[in-house]
Design a protein around this motif. Structure first.
Motif, PDB file in Angstrom:
ATOM      1  N   ARG A 293      32.632  46.352  48.475  1.00  0.00           N
ATOM      2  CA  ARG A 293      33.666  46.641  49.467  1.00  0.00           C
ATOM      3  C   ARG A 293      34.978  47.066  48.813  1.00  0.00           C
ATOM      4  NH1 ARG A 293      33.903  42.394  54.127  1.00  0.00           N
ATOM      5  NH2 ARG A 293      31.855  43.371  54.402  1.00  0.00           N
ATOM      6  N   HIS A 294      35.316  46.439  47.699  1.00  0.00           N
ATOM      7  CA  HIS A 294      36.571  46.743  47.002  1.00  0.00           C
ATOM      8  C   HIS A 294      36.300  47.711  45.861  1.00  0.00           C
ATOM      9  CE1 HIS A 294      39.086  43.690  48.990  1.00  0.00           C
ATOM     10  NE2 HIS A 294      37.967  42.967  49.037  1.00  0.00           N
ATOM     11  N   THR A 295      37.135  48.737  45.747  1.00  0.00           N
ATOM     12  CA  THR A 295      37.000  49.732  44.682  1.00  0.00           C
ATOM     13  C   THR A 295      38.356  49.943  44.003  1.00  0.00           C
ATOM     14  OG1 THR A 295      35.223  50.872  45.848  1.00  0.00           O
ATOM     15  CG2 THR A 295      36.357  52.108  44.119  1.00  0.00           C
ATOM     16  N   LEU A 296      38.321  50.041  42.687  1.00  0.00           N
ATOM     17  CA  LEU A 296      39.511  50.417  41.918  1.00  0.00           C
ATOM     18  C   LEU A 296      39.359  51.872  41.495  1.00  0.00           C
ATOM     19  CD1 LEU A 296      42.149  49.811  40.311  1.00  0.00           C
ATOM     20  CD2 LEU A 296      40.670  49.160  38.376  1.00  0.00           C
ATOM     21  N   ILE A 297      40.331  52.694  41.889  1.00  0.00           N
ATOM     22  CA  ILE A 297      40.401  54.087  41.434  1.00  0.00           C
ATOM     23  C   ILE A 297      41.590  54.168  40.484  1.00  0.00           C
ATOM     24  CG2 ILE A 297      40.538  56.496  42.158  1.00  0.00           C
ATOM     25  CD1 ILE A 297      39.876  55.557  45.009  1.00  0.00           C
ATOM     26  N   TRP A 298      41.333  54.571  39.252  1.00  0.00           N
ATOM     27  CA  TRP A 298      42.446  54.562  38.296  1.00  0.00           C
ATOM     28  C   TRP A 298      42.414  55.767  37.373  1.00  0.00           C
ATOM     29  CZ3 TRP A 298      37.903  52.369  36.859  1.00  0.00           C
ATOM     30  CH2 TRP A 298      37.515  52.428  35.512  1.00  0.00           C
ATOM     31  N   SER A 299      43.571  56.016  36.783  1.00  0.00           N
ATOM     32  CA  SER A 299      43.717  57.050  35.761  1.00  0.00           C
ATOM     33  C   SER A 299      44.554  56.452  34.637  1.00  0.00           C
ATOM     34  CB  SER A 299      44.386  58.298  36.334  1.00  0.00           C
ATOM     35  OG  SER A 299      44.408  59.350  35.382  1.00  0.00           O
ATOM     36  N   ASN A 300      44.208  56.807  33.411  1.00  0.00           N
ATOM     37  CA  ASN A 300      44.826  56.186  32.245  1.00  0.00           C
ATOM     38  C   ASN A 300      45.468  57.248  31.361  1.00  0.00           C
ATOM     39  OD1 ASN A 300      45.495  54.858  29.864  1.00  0.00           O
ATOM     40  ND2 ASN A 300      43.663  53.573  29.852  1.00  0.00           N
ATOM     41  N   ALA A 301      46.792  57.174  31.211  1.00  0.00           N
ATOM     42  CA  ALA A 301      47.533  58.101  30.348  1.00  0.00           C
ATOM     43  C   ALA A 301      47.865  57.399  29.036  1.00  0.00           C
ATOM     44  CB  ALA A 301      48.802  58.578  31.041  1.00  0.00           C
ATOM     45  N   GLY A 302      46.881  57.319  28.154  1.00  0.00           N
ATOM     46  CA  GLY A 302      47.104  56.783  26.813  1.00  0.00           C
ATOM     47  C   GLY A 302      47.345  55.300  26.716  1.00  0.00           C
ATOM     48  N   HIS A 303      47.032  54.538  27.770  1.00  0.00           N
ATOM     49  CA  HIS A 303      47.319  53.101  27.773  1.00  0.00           C
ATOM     50  C   HIS A 303      46.074  52.309  27.380  1.00  0.00           C
ATOM     51  CE1 HIS A 303      50.368  50.134  28.892  1.00  0.00           C
ATOM     52  NE2 HIS A 303      49.356  49.370  29.293  1.00  0.00           N
ATOM     53  N   LEU A 304      46.262  51.014  27.192  1.00  0.00           N
ATOM     54  CA  LEU A 304      45.157  50.123  26.877  1.00  0.00           C
ATOM     55  C   LEU A 304      44.268  49.934  28.102  1.00  0.00           C
ATOM     56  CD1 LEU A 304      47.192  47.525  24.802  1.00  0.00           C
ATOM     57  CD2 LEU A 304      45.554  49.184  23.920  1.00  0.00           C
ATOM     58  N   PRO A 305      42.969  49.652  27.911  1.00  0.00           N
ATOM     59  CA  PRO A 305      42.042  49.584  29.047  1.00  0.00           C
ATOM     60  C   PRO A 305      42.311  48.382  29.949  1.00  0.00           C
ATOM     61  CG  PRO A 305      40.957  48.871  27.023  1.00  0.00           C
ATOM     62  CD  PRO A 305      42.288  49.427  26.615  1.00  0.00           C
ATOM     63  N   PRO A 306      42.166  48.568  31.269  1.00  0.00           N
ATOM     64  CA  PRO A 306      42.274  47.420  32.187  1.00  0.00           C
ATOM     65  C   PRO A 306      41.179  46.390  31.900  1.00  0.00           C
ATOM     66  CG  PRO A 306      42.400  49.512  33.380  1.00  0.00           C
ATOM     67  CD  PRO A 306      41.954  49.829  31.980  1.00  0.00           C
ATOM     68  N   LEU A 307      41.438  45.160  32.291  1.00  0.00           N
ATOM     69  CA  LEU A 307      40.489  44.064  32.112  1.00  0.00           C
ATOM     70  C   LEU A 307      40.085  43.540  33.483  1.00  0.00           C
ATOM     71  CD1 LEU A 307      39.097  41.962  30.163  1.00  0.00           C
ATOM     72  CD2 LEU A 307      41.152  40.542  30.510  1.00  0.00           C
ATOM     73  N   VAL A 308      38.787  43.383  33.688  1.00  0.00           N
ATOM     74  CA  VAL A 308      38.279  42.851  34.951  1.00  0.00           C
ATOM     75  C   VAL A 308      37.563  41.541  34.680  1.00  0.00           C
ATOM     76  CG1 VAL A 308      36.655  43.199  36.853  1.00  0.00           C
ATOM     77  CG2 VAL A 308      38.071  45.097  36.057  1.00  0.00           C
ATOM     78  N   LEU A 309      37.886  40.523  35.488  1.00  0.00           N
ATOM     79  CA  LEU A 309      37.239  39.220  35.390  1.00  0.00           C
ATOM     80  C   LEU A 309      36.447  38.994  36.679  1.00  0.00           C
ATOM     81  CD1 LEU A 309      39.923  39.082  33.597  1.00  0.00           C
ATOM     82  CD2 LEU A 309      39.718  36.611  33.838  1.00  0.00           C
ATOM     83  N   PRO A 310      35.158  39.292  36.694  1.00  0.00           N
ATOM     84  CA  PRO A 310      34.357  39.030  37.899  1.00  0.00           C
ATOM     85  C   PRO A 310      34.078  37.538  38.020  1.00  0.00           C
ATOM     86  CG  PRO A 310      32.984  39.932  36.169  1.00  0.00           C
ATOM     87  CD  PRO A 310      34.381  39.952  35.641  1.00  0.00           C
ATOM     88  N   PRO A 311      34.005  37.005  39.221  1.00  0.00           N
ATOM     89  CA  PRO A 311      33.742  35.567  39.364  1.00  0.00           C
ATOM     90  C   PRO A 311      32.343  35.219  38.847  1.00  0.00           C
ATOM     91  CG  PRO A 311      33.580  36.669  41.483  1.00  0.00           C
ATOM     92  CD  PRO A 311      34.093  37.685  40.520  1.00  0.00           C
ATOM     93  N   GLY A 312      32.282  34.247  37.941  1.00  0.00           N
ATOM     94  CA  GLY A 312      30.997  33.812  37.428  1.00  0.00           C
ATOM     95  C   GLY A 312      30.399  34.709  36.382  1.00  0.00           C
TER      96      GLY A 312
END
Length: 601
Positions: free
Chosen positions: A477-496
């Protein structure tokens, strides 16, 4: 050593002074070198000292090879060497009878390049003329004495003159070495420890038996911040460090005079002053200090810059026979000039850093809390003595209900960087409101607008939009749409589940090439997932690779994944940021999705 300080030092010397590096190349020279040799300073600097001084102009290098030159030997680590009767060559090809002293010394590169030796020289013909005149007068006055006696007296007088001139040269060399050490000490950004080291240098080099430094405080008062005295125990010296009474207009003591705008004051304390009434409290405090130090004479001068008195420095001597000479006063003033400039630079730097930090924190406004989502930000400035960075984070609730999050780092560590950060954040906010579902397009639009709007420098940015599709399966149901301009990668913590870095290829930084392609990435987020955006100050360390820092981040996130969002952020900062701070600021933005699969738009 500042240019002004070096100029004052060189102008005060009546002899030629030249600093050379390990190859014998002249790095710095004073005006007397030009006067004695006829070569302009710009011709002296950059030339080999042997070729310039020991070799006649346009002569064959093989006639006078560099090998064996005693001056060059000193520059390569040899001991102090002198010659009372040598010949240098002027620009016009005429010989210059000289005496010279070459001494090994290490000056900081910021002052005068990689200097390894100082050469001091003077015109020996003047000395010889004085000796001949003295010889003639002596012969006339003592015509009845034997030739042997007269020759012996003449030799003694000539030796005395030679010793005097060598002592002058050695004193000039020693003075330059002390000033070089002063400049090296004042590389510190900690004003109190820097002033302590200055006082220690004054006493250790014998410039004074005691050195006292007083500082004007932010509220206009005066505090005694440093006192070093030979033979005075540390606790006794520390007991004299305190806030001083403010000087009154009636105070006659030297410190009050200097703080009120007087020039350098020399005080003769050898005569008893008991019974003299004190003009004010400061007058009494100073009298007691001189008694504690056993002062016979004192030299007091202001520490000032840009027309502002920042403090005062006092040199104390105990020997009543030790007169205060012109070279003594010159050294005091040179010290005061350099220290005043350093203190003023630190003061201006502190003001700029405070303004930049205030601006930066004003941009880290309260974050929106859309229904079901929890958003939290953390910011830590760099460690003490480090300039402010350009890290920032933001979250915006778009008109259609989408939540847009961003984090970035603007290049630079000054007020200009903080200003660019504010401009970039505003530009991104404006563009996001028009195209919240197109983060790549937003970054492209901002990148193209930066040159037009005069926003210089570069910046790394991660821009992401959180969308919700109520009709999709709960886990999608939830979606992240992102673009990265030379930055460090996002971190995702899924439950469990284990934390994972969204290591999609990053595009070019903003501000480098407006035509660079921008890419968009998508990932489904399970209910209860946590998204963590961060800047490099959280993971980068000078003594390890970036990958090692990212691995530490993943491990710390795994250990704290089940905690409330506030505790999670605190745990990441506690584990990853050293207790002493870092040399870069840290920004963290965390977003937790609702655990029950609610919309959370």
């Amino acid at each position: 050593m500042s240019e002004q300080l070096a100029q004052l030092t060189f102008d005060a010397a009546g002899v030629g002074i030249c600093g050379i590096d390990a190859d014998g190349t002249a790095v710095v020279a004073n005006p007397a070198v030009a006067e004695l040799t006829g070569w302009p300073i710009e011709h002296v600097v950059g030339r080999n000292a042997h070729d310039l001084l020991h070799r006649p102009p346009n002569s064959d290098p093989d006639d006078r090879p560099r090998q064996g030159c005693p001056i060059l030997e000193v520059s390569r680590g040899g001991p102090t060497t002198r010659d009372d009767s040598d010949v240098f060559w002027r620009r016009d090809g005429s010989p210059l009878p000289v005496w010279w002293v070459a001494a090994p010394v290490v000056l900081p590169e910021s002052a005068a390049g990689a200097v390894t030796a100082i050469v001091v020289f003077g015109d020996a013909s003047e000395r010889r003329e004085r000796s001949r005149s003295a010889d003639a007068r002596l012969a006339e006055a003592e015509s009845g004495r034997s030739t042997a006696e007269l020759q012996r007296d003449v030799a003694e007088r000539q030796a005395m003159v030679a010793r005097d001139e060598v002592e002058v040269a050695q004193a000039e060399t020693a003075r330059l070495a002390v000033l070089a050490r002063l400049s090296d000490l004042l590389n510190s950004l900690d004003i109190l420890s820097g002033l302590d080291r200055v006082a220690e240098l004054v006493v250790d080099t014998g410039l004074a038996d005691a050195c006292v430094i007083d500082r004007v405080t932010a509220d206009g008062g005066v505090a005694r911040v440093s006192l070093v005295a030979s033979g005075l125990p540390g606790p006794a010296a520390a007991s004299e460090l305190h806030r001083l009474p403010s000087p009154s207009g009636t105070s006659s003591r030297s410190l009050a005079q200097v703080l009120n705008g007087a020039d350098t004051v020399v005080v003769d304390l050898s005569a008893p002053s008991r019974g003299r009434p004190y003009a004010d409290e400061l007058d009494e405090v100073q009298a007691r200090l001189f008694d504690v130090l056993g002062a016979s004479r004192a030299m007091v001068t202001a520490l000032a810059a840009r027309g502002r008195v920042l403090g005062a420095m006092t040199w104390v001597r105990r020997d009543p026979r030790a007169e205060v000479s012109s070279p003594d006063l010159l050294m005091l003033r040179l010290f005061a000039l350099r220290i005043g400039q350093w203190m003023d630079n630190l003061r201006l730097n502190d003001l700029q850093q405070a303004a930049a930090l205030t601006l930066q924190r004003s941009l880290l406004t309260a974050l929106p809390q859309p229904g079901g989502l929890e958003i939290l930000g953390r910011y830590l400035p760099a460690g003490e003595g480090v300039e402010i960075g350009g890290d920032w984070y933001d979250a915006v609730l778009a008109p259609d209900g989408f939540t847009v999050v961003a984090i970035g780092d603007v290049s630079g560590h000054d007020m200009a960087a903080a200003t660019r950060m504010a401009q970039l954040r505003s530009m991104l906010r404006f563009a996001v409101l028009r195209s919240p579902l197109d983060p790549a397009g937003v970054l492209r639009e901002v990148d193209e607008a930066m040159p037009t709007l005069g926003v210089g420098g570069s910046a790394t940015v991660v821009l992401g939009t959180l969308t919700v599709d109520p009709s999709a399966a709960v886990d999608e149901r939830h979606t992240l749409i992102w673009s990265n301009a030379g930055h460090l990668p996002p971190l995702v913590l899924p439950p469990g589940g284990p934390p994972r870095l969204l290591t999609r290829p990053a595009d070019l930084l903003l501000g480098v090439d407006p035509m660079a392609p921008r890419h968009e990435h998508r990932v489904a987020l399970a209910p209860g997932s946590t998204l963590v955006l961060y800047t490099d100050g959280l993971v980068e360390r000078r003594d390890e690779t970036l990958q090692a820092g990212l691995d530490r981040l993943v491990e710390a996130a795994r250990d704290a994944a089940g905690r409330p969002l506030t505790q999670l952020c605190d745990a990441l900062l506690t584990v990853l940021v050293p207790a002493a701070g870092t040399d870069d600021d840290v920004a963290v933005l965390a977003v937790r999705l609702p655990a029950d699969g609610a919309e959370g738009r």
